[in-house]
Motif scaffolding. Sequence first.
Motif, mmCIF file in Angstrom:
data_model
loop_
_atom_site.group_PDB
_atom_site.id
_atom_site.type_symbol
_atom_site.label_atom_id
_atom_site.label_comp_id
_atom_site.label_asym_id
_atom_site.label_seq_id
_atom_site.Cartn_x
_atom_site.Cartn_y
_atom_site.Cartn_z
ATOM 1 N N GLU A 1 0.831 -1.226 0.000
ATOM 2 C CA GLU A 1 0.000 0.000 0.000
ATOM 3 C C GLU A 1 0.857 1.265 0.000
ATOM 4 N N GLU B 1 -2.621 6.661 -1.986
ATOM 5 C CA GLU B 1 -4.042 6.591 -2.344
ATOM 6 C C GLU B 1 -4.426 7.782 -3.249
ATOM 7 N N ARG C 1 -3.242 7.043 -6.706
ATOM 8 C CA ARG C 1 -4.083 6.018 -7.319
ATOM 9 C C ARG C 1 -5.386 6.631 -7.847
ATOM 10 N N ARG C 2 -5.936 7.572 -7.077
ATOM 11 C CA ARG C 2 -7.172 8.227 -7.524
ATOM 12 C C ARG C 2 -6.939 8.989 -8.833
#
Length: 352
Positions: free
Chosen positions: A77, A229, A232-233
């Motif tokens: 992650e 994150e 990734r968006r």
Amino acid sequence: MNRLWSALARELEPYVPGEQPRVAGLVKLNTNESPLPPSPRVAPAVAAACEDLRLYPDPDATELRRALAAYHCLAPEQTFVGNGSDEVLAHAFVALLKRDAPLLFPDVTYSFYPVWARLYGVDSAVAPLDAAMRVCVADYRRPAGAIVLANPNAPTGIALPRTEIAALLDDHPDIPVVVDEAYVDFGGETAVPLIASHPNLLIVRTMSKSRALAGLRVGYALGDAGLIEALRRVKDSFNSYPLGRPAQAGAIASLADETYFQASRARVIGWREGMADGLRALGFEVLPSAANFVFARHPERDGAALAAALRQRAVLVRHFRGPRVAPYLRISVGGEDDVARLLEAMAEIVGA
Ligand code: PMP
């Protein structure tokens, strides 16, 4: 210019990559490619991946991200991959670096940063390098929305120690700090150990240089899962499949061959030192490089004229315009034969 262009397309000032000549026999020291081939494990892995080209690749590059996480002692992650680190950096501009206050970067740095700032409407400001062409973290102690630094810096090749990056992060705990470690494997100190204590740090890496995979286009980012994150968006709002099957497989194969990687980077570092010594012997001032290139100037010669004279002798190097960088040449480290041909041509030109 065409009347069908958008206002944005009209205003862009695109980045100009180094020339990829089609002429054979040139000594090509202009785009910081590796003088060595990639690990011999890469080509068979790429070939095997070509059997499934009918199918889309894994959009999350799960296996590659797992391999990167293991390699850097992080969690999957905390990793992100893209089509070259240029794409990863571009996504970082949108995901993290576009804020109300200006993005800070050095006046002399990777010349793609101002291009992305313009493309994405990111307000930016520059902090000049000092007289020795070094980044001074004290110069970043001012209000900023975000910071991006290349470490080692490009095109100077000068690296900041990890303690300086830590000081910069401690000065700015509440804004994103992106450290572009494209050249770190050639003698820099990585900031990866600072990720655990600094959730605002994003490190961007490439497989184009030290892993000799410029043709495969694989870049990646490491950082707190929260920052990843955001990347990734943006990626999933842009292109779900930035890395094809051959690229994912080739990158995994390269990461698995640590012995080859260590031996290659050591050889490039050795060639760099020989090249720098040779240039100094011809009267050049060579900045201390922790990269796979050197930034050098001759006290009595014009940078553009030197680059043109080298080209006439079939040696390609990179010259940048701009007040502080114009006297310099950025010369990628070549293998023994390339370095010998460069020094021979240069000796002829400067009359040594
Ligand atoms: N960062 C820096 C400082 C670079 O010099 C380069 C190479 N032009 C890149 C990122 C991009 O490399 P790539 O897209 O091949 O990963």
